[in-house]
Design a protein around this motif. Structure first.
Motif, PDB file in Angstrom:
ATOM      1  N   PRO A 105       0.826  -1.218   0.000  1.00 46.90           N
ATOM      2  CA  PRO A 105       0.000   0.000   0.000  1.00 46.90           C
ATOM      3  C   PRO A 105       0.852   1.257   0.000  1.00 46.90           C
ATOM      4  CG  PRO A 105      -0.019  -1.035   2.165  1.00 46.90           C
ATOM      5  CD  PRO A 105       0.701  -1.972   1.257  1.00 46.90           C
ATOM      6  N   GLU A 106       0.388   2.278  -0.722  1.00 50.37           N
ATOM      7  CA  GLU A 106       1.071   3.568  -0.764  1.00 50.37           C
ATOM      8  C   GLU A 106       0.333   4.583   0.112  1.00 50.37           C
ATOM      9  OE1 GLU A 106       3.792   5.185  -2.687  1.00 50.37           O
ATOM     10  OE2 GLU A 106       4.509   3.131  -2.501  1.00 50.37           O
ATOM     11  N   PHE A 107      -0.934   4.872  -0.237  1.00 49.69           N
ATOM     12  CA  PHE A 107      -1.682   5.895   0.490  1.00 49.69           C
ATOM     13  C   PHE A 107      -3.123   5.427   0.725  1.00 49.69           C
ATOM     14  CE2 PHE A 107       1.347   8.208  -2.299  1.00 49.69           C
ATOM     15  CZ  PHE A 107       2.185   8.699  -1.299  1.00 49.69           C
ATOM     16  N   LYS A 108      -3.654   5.871   1.846  1.00 48.54           N
ATOM     17  CA  LYS A 108      -5.056   5.646   2.182  1.00 48.54           C
ATOM     18  C   LYS A 108      -5.707   7.018   2.239  1.00 48.54           C
ATOM     19  CE  LYS A 108      -7.983   3.688   5.848  1.00 48.54           C
ATOM     20  NZ  LYS A 108      -7.980   3.025   7.182  1.00 48.54           N
ATOM     21  N   CYS A 109      -6.663   7.277   1.351  1.00 50.52           N
ATOM     22  CA  CYS A 109      -7.179   8.631   1.146  1.00 50.52           C
ATOM     23  C   CYS A 109      -8.640   8.743   1.600  1.00 50.52           C
ATOM     24  CB  CYS A 109      -7.069   9.016  -0.326  1.00 50.52           C
ATOM     25  SG  CYS A 109      -5.419   8.748  -1.020  1.00 50.52           S
ATOM     26  N   LYS A 110      -8.880   9.674   2.477  1.00 52.89           N
ATOM     27  CA  LYS A 110     -10.219   9.912   2.993  1.00 52.89           C
ATOM     28  C   LYS A 110     -10.738  11.250   2.481  1.00 52.89           C
ATOM     29  CE  LYS A 110     -13.898   9.413   5.585  1.00 52.89           C
ATOM     30  NZ  LYS A 110     -14.957   8.448   5.206  1.00 52.89           N
ATOM     31  N   GLY A 111     -11.917  11.248   1.847  1.00 54.59           N
ATOM     32  CA  GLY A 111     -12.510  12.478   1.339  1.00 54.59           C
ATOM     33  C   GLY A 111     -13.986  12.304   1.054  1.00 54.59           C
ATOM     34  N   HIS A 112     -14.374  11.056   0.793  1.00 53.26           N
ATOM     35  CA  HIS A 112     -15.774  10.752   0.520  1.00 53.26           C
ATOM     36  C   HIS A 112     -16.489  10.331   1.804  1.00 53.26           C
ATOM     37  CE1 HIS A 112     -15.448  10.954  -3.870  1.00 53.26           C
ATOM     38  NE2 HIS A 112     -14.297  10.313  -3.766  1.00 53.26           N
ATOM     39  N   GLN A 113     -17.801  10.547   1.822  1.00 52.63           N
ATOM     40  CA  GLN A 113     -18.629  10.092   2.936  1.00 52.63           C
ATOM     41  C   GLN A 113     -19.537   8.928   2.505  1.00 52.63           C
ATOM     42  OE1 GLN A 113     -18.322  13.670   2.427  1.00 52.63           O
ATOM     43  NE2 GLN A 113     -16.665  13.385   3.926  1.00 52.63           N
ATOM     44  N   HIS A 114     -19.451   8.552   1.215  1.00 52.53           N
ATOM     45  CA  HIS A 114     -20.278   7.460   0.692  1.00 52.53           C
ATOM     46  C   HIS A 114     -19.392   6.508  -0.118  1.00 52.53           C
ATOM     47  CE1 HIS A 114     -24.107   9.441   1.780  1.00 52.53           C
ATOM     48  NE2 HIS A 114     -23.485  10.566   1.464  1.00 52.53           N
ATOM     49  N   TRP A 115     -19.985   5.415  -0.580  1.00 49.47           N
ATOM     50  CA  TRP A 115     -19.251   4.439  -1.367  1.00 49.47           C
ATOM     51  C   TRP A 115     -18.537   5.098  -2.550  1.00 49.47           C
ATOM     52  CZ3 TRP A 115     -23.787   0.450  -2.242  1.00 49.47           C
ATOM     53  CH2 TRP A 115     -24.194  -0.049  -1.002  1.00 49.47           C
ATOM     54  N   LEU A 159     -10.437  14.871  -6.289  1.00 46.90           N
ATOM     55  CA  LEU A 159      -9.212  14.783  -7.078  1.00 46.90           C
ATOM     56  C   LEU A 159      -8.046  14.520  -6.136  1.00 46.90           C
ATOM     57  CD1 LEU A 159      -9.821  17.838  -9.435  1.00 46.90           C
ATOM     58  CD2 LEU A 159     -10.110  15.425 -10.016  1.00 46.90           C
ATOM     59  N   TRP A 160      -7.162  13.572  -6.531  1.00 43.66           N
ATOM     60  CA  TRP A 160      -6.073  13.153  -5.661  1.00 43.66           C
ATOM     61  C   TRP A 160      -4.736  13.277  -6.376  1.00 43.66           C
ATOM     62  CZ3 TRP A 160      -8.091  12.132  -0.946  1.00 43.66           C
ATOM     63  CH2 TRP A 160      -9.435  11.743  -0.884  1.00 43.66           C
ATOM     64  N   ASN A 161      -3.716  13.584  -5.581  1.00 45.41           N
ATOM     65  CA  ASN A 161      -2.342  13.606  -6.084  1.00 45.41           C
ATOM     66  C   ASN A 161      -1.711  12.257  -5.763  1.00 45.41           C
ATOM     67  OD1 ASN A 161       0.395  13.934  -6.566  1.00 45.41           O
ATOM     68  ND2 ASN A 161       0.466  16.021  -5.752  1.00 45.41           N
ATOM     69  N   PRO A 162      -1.429  11.423  -6.772  1.00 46.16           N
ATOM     70  CA  PRO A 162      -0.900  10.084  -6.496  1.00 46.16           C
ATOM     71  C   PRO A 162       0.507  10.087  -5.903  1.00 46.16           C
ATOM     72  CG  PRO A 162      -0.897  10.530  -8.852  1.00 46.16           C
ATOM     73  CD  PRO A 162      -1.633  11.661  -8.207  1.00 46.16           C
ATOM     74  N   SER A 163       1.212  11.215  -6.009  1.00 43.86           N
ATOM     75  CA  SER A 163       2.567  11.295  -5.447  1.00 43.86           C
ATOM     76  C   SER A 163       2.555  11.482  -3.938  1.00 43.86           C
ATOM     77  CB  SER A 163       3.347  12.438  -6.103  1.00 43.86           C
ATOM     78  OG  SER A 163       3.470  12.235  -7.493  1.00 43.86           O
ATOM     79  N   THR A 164       1.487  12.116  -3.440  1.00 42.88           N
ATOM     80  CA  THR A 164       1.417  12.410  -2.009  1.00 42.88           C
ATOM     81  C   THR A 164       0.218  11.754  -1.328  1.00 42.88           C
ATOM     82  OG1 THR A 164       0.122  14.430  -2.380  1.00 42.88           O
ATOM     83  CG2 THR A 164       2.527  14.639  -2.406  1.00 42.88           C
ATOM     84  N   GLY A 165      -0.776  11.367  -2.114  1.00 48.72           N
ATOM     85  CA  GLY A 165      -1.988  10.817  -1.531  1.00 48.72           C
ATOM     86  C   GLY A 165      -2.918  11.886  -0.979  1.00 48.72           C
ATOM     87  N   LYS A 166      -2.580  13.146  -1.209  1.00 46.91           N
ATOM     88  CA  LYS A 166      -3.390  14.251  -0.682  1.00 46.91           C
ATOM     89  C   LYS A 166      -4.453  14.666  -1.694  1.00 46.91           C
ATOM     90  CE  LYS A 166      -0.846  14.616   3.040  1.00 46.91           C
ATOM     91  NZ  LYS A 166      -1.392  14.221   4.371  1.00 46.91           N
ATOM     92  N   GLN A 167      -5.533  15.225  -1.174  1.00 43.98           N
ATOM     93  CA  GLN A 167      -6.605  15.717  -2.025  1.00 43.98           C
ATOM     94  C   GLN A 167      -6.193  17.038  -2.661  1.00 43.98           C
ATOM     95  OE1 GLN A 167     -10.391  15.396  -0.129  1.00 43.98           O
ATOM     96  NE2 GLN A 167     -11.480  16.544  -1.696  1.00 43.98           N
ATOM     97  N   ILE A 168      -6.516  17.197  -3.945  1.00 41.42           N
ATOM     98  CA  ILE A 168      -6.189  18.427  -4.667  1.00 41.42           C
ATOM     99  C   ILE A 168      -7.331  19.408  -4.460  1.00 41.42           C
ATOM    100  CG2 ILE A 168      -5.634  19.435  -6.911  1.00 41.42           C
ATOM    101  CD1 ILE A 168      -4.700  16.668  -7.801  1.00 41.42           C
ATOM    102  N   SER A 169      -7.125  20.370  -3.595  1.00 44.35           N
ATOM    103  CA  SER A 169      -8.109  21.404  -3.296  1.00 44.35           C
ATOM    104  C   SER A 169      -9.452  20.794  -2.878  1.00 44.35           C
ATOM    105  CB  SER A 169      -8.264  22.346  -4.507  1.00 44.35           C
ATOM    106  OG  SER A 169      -9.030  23.473  -4.153  1.00 44.35           O
ATOM    107  N   ARG A 170     -10.523  21.523  -3.105  1.00 48.00           N
ATOM    108  CA  ARG A 170     -11.836  21.115  -2.606  1.00 48.00           C
ATOM    109  C   ARG A 170     -12.491  20.133  -3.579  1.00 48.00           C
ATOM    110  NH1 ARG A 170     -15.837  23.733  -5.376  1.00 48.00           N
ATOM    111  NH2 ARG A 170     -15.250  25.541  -6.638  1.00 48.00           N
ATOM    112  N   PRO A 171     -13.477  19.353  -3.096  1.00 46.40           N
ATOM    113  CA  PRO A 171     -14.193  18.425  -3.967  1.00 46.40           C
ATOM    114  C   PRO A 171     -15.035  19.168  -5.001  1.00 46.40           C
ATOM    115  CG  PRO A 171     -14.485  17.849  -1.654  1.00 46.40           C
ATOM    116  CD  PRO A 171     -13.862  19.201  -1.684  1.00 46.40           C
ATOM    117  N   LEU A 172     -15.384  18.462  -6.065  1.00 47.11           N
ATOM    118  CA  LEU A 172     -16.255  19.008  -7.101  1.00 47.11           C
ATOM    119  C   LEU A 172     -17.687  18.585  -6.777  1.00 47.11           C
ATOM    120  CD1 LEU A 172     -14.079  18.032 -10.221  1.00 47.11           C
ATOM    121  CD2 LEU A 172     -13.968  20.117  -8.845  1.00 47.11           C
ATOM    122  N   THR A 173     -18.516  19.549  -6.446  1.00 50.89           N
ATOM    123  CA  THR A 173     -19.890  19.241  -6.064  1.00 50.89           C
ATOM    124  C   THR A 173     -20.864  19.919  -7.019  1.00 50.89           C
ATOM    125  OG1 THR A 173     -19.902  21.110  -4.519  1.00 50.89           O
ATOM    126  CG2 THR A 173     -19.322  18.942  -3.636  1.00 50.89           C
TER     127      THR A 173
END
Length: 319
Positions: A146-156, A180-194
Motif C-alpha cells: 500500500p502507498e496511500f489511504k485517502c479519505k474524502g468521501h462520505q459514501h461508497w 481529485l487526488w495527487n498520487p505522489s502524495t496521496g493528498k486531495q487536490i483542493s476542494r471536492p467538485l460538487t
C-alpha cells in the motif's frame, strides 16, 4: 544380413549407470537393451530419481546426446569389451511453466468493505482502488504494497479515472461528489467538485492530445446530467442534459465528442466544446450499460517514455 545384425545388436544388453554433470552417480548399475529409445530412458530415469514433477532431461553417452536410441549414440567397438558400467550423463532441460490465470499471485489487503472499482495508472506503476468503506487507496504494483489511504468521501466510492498524464486521479461516490487526488502524495487536490444531486456513474478525462494540461473532466450521474469540470478552477464548465433516464456511461472521444449511454436505451453524441446535441443512436431494447470507442487507442504511442515511464510533453498545435 545387415538388418539382422542391427536387430541382434538392439537386443544385446549393456551395463549402465546414471551420472550427473557434476559427476555424482544416481542409483546402482543396471542393464539396458542397446535399442532402448530416449523416451523409455526418460521413464526409467523418472523411476530411479522419483521425478514426480516430470522434469524433462537430456541424456549423453561419451559426449553424444541420445536423440533416438542408445545404440545409435554408441561406438559399438567401445561397448563390445566394456568391463565397467556405461555412464549415461543426464542434464535437466529448461522448463517454462505457465500458471493458470485463475491462480492468485498476491493479495492486497486493507479495505474494510467491498472493493467497487480499480484502475491502473497510465504508466502501470500504481493501482488505485475505491471501496464501500469510503476510502480511495493507492498501491505500488512493483512491490505489491500500500502507498496511500485517502479519505474524502462520505459514501461508497463507485468509480475512478486517472488523468492521461498520470498526475491526477478522480474519484466519484454515491453521494454525487468528485474528489481529485495527487498520487505522489496521496493528498486531495483542493476542494471536492460538487453539483451532481445523485450518485456518479462514470468519469472521463479529455484525451491527452486535445488537452495536454489534463484540465477537463466529464462525469455522468443518475441525476440525468453530464457535467464537464475545470479541475484548475474547480468549477463546472458545462452541464449537458437530454436523457430521460439514468446515464450509465460517458466516454470522451478523440475528435472532441462526448458519448453518453443511458437506461433510456439510447446513446447520445454531444459536442464537448459547447454541449450541442449531435446525434441520437437508437436500437437497443433495454439499458445501455457501457461504451467502448476505437479512439481510445487513437495515438500510436502513449504519453510515457517506455524506458523510464516519465511523462513526455509535446507541444500540441491546432492540426
Amino acid at each position: 544380413d545387415d538388418n539382422k545384425d542391427d536387430l541382434n545388436m538392439e537386443e544385446e544388453r549393456v551395463q549402465c549407470i546414471f551420472k550427473s554433470e557434476s559427476g555424482e552417480t544416481v542409483g546402482s548399475d543396471f542393464e539396458l537393451p542397446m535399442g532402448i529409445t530416449r523416451d523409455n530412458l526418460q521413464l526409467i530415469f523418472d523411476a530411479v530419481i522419483e521425478n514426480e514433477e516430470k522434469v524433462p532431461y537430456a541424456f549423453f553417452v561419451n559426449g553424444v546426446e541420445i536423440r533416438d536410441t542408445l545404440l545409435k549414440s554408441l561406438d559399438i567397438k567401445d561397448c563390445s569389451k566394456r568391463e565397467v558400467a556405461l555412464e549415461i550423463v543426464y542434464q535437466p532441460q529448461a522448463v517454462f511453466k505457465v500458471r493458470a490465470v485463475t491462480r492468485c499471485t498476491s493479495t492486497l489487503e486493507g479495505h474494510a468493505d467491498a472493493v467497487l472499482f480499480v484502475a491502473f495508472s497510465p504508466n502501470g506503476r500504481y493501482l488505485a482502488s475505491g471501496s464501500g468503506d469510503t476510502y480511495v487507496r493507492f498501491w505500488d504494483v512493483n512491490t505489491e504494497t500500500p502507498e496511500f489511504k485517502c479519505k474524502g468521501h462520505q459514501h461508497w466510492v463507485l468509480c475512478l479515472a486517472w488523468s492521461p498524464d498520470g498526475r491526477k486521479l478522480a474519484s466519484g461516490c454515491k453521494g454525487g461528489k468528485v474528489c481529485l487526488w495527487n498520487p505522489s502524495t496521496g493528498k486531495q487536490i483542493s476542494r471536492p467538485l460538487t453539483g451532481h444531486t445523485d450518485y456518479i456513474s462514470t468519469l472521463a478525462w479529455k484525451p491527452l492530445h486535445l488537452d495536454p494540461e489534463c484540465r477537463y473532466l466529464a462525469t455522468s450521474s443518475k441525476d440525468l446530467t453530464v457535467r464537464i469540470w475545470d479541475v484548475i478552477t474547480f468549477r463546472t464548465h458545462l452541464i449537458i442534459s437530454g436523457h430521460r433516464a439514468h446515464i450509465s456511461y460517458v466516454k470522451w472521444g478523440g475528435s472532441d465528442l462526448l458519448y453518453t449511454a443511458s437506461h433510456d436505451t439510447t446513446i447520445k453524441v454531444w459536442r464537448a466544446t459547447d454541449g450541442v446535441f449531435c446525434r441520437n443512436l437508437e436500437g437497443h431494447g433495454h439499458w445501455v450499460n457501457t461504451l467502448a470507442l476505437s479512439t481510445d487507442y487513437v495515438m500510436r504511442t502513449g504519453a510515457f517514455d517506455p524506458v523510464d515511464a516519465k511523462i513526455v510533453h509535446e507541444e500540441v498545435t491546432d492540426s
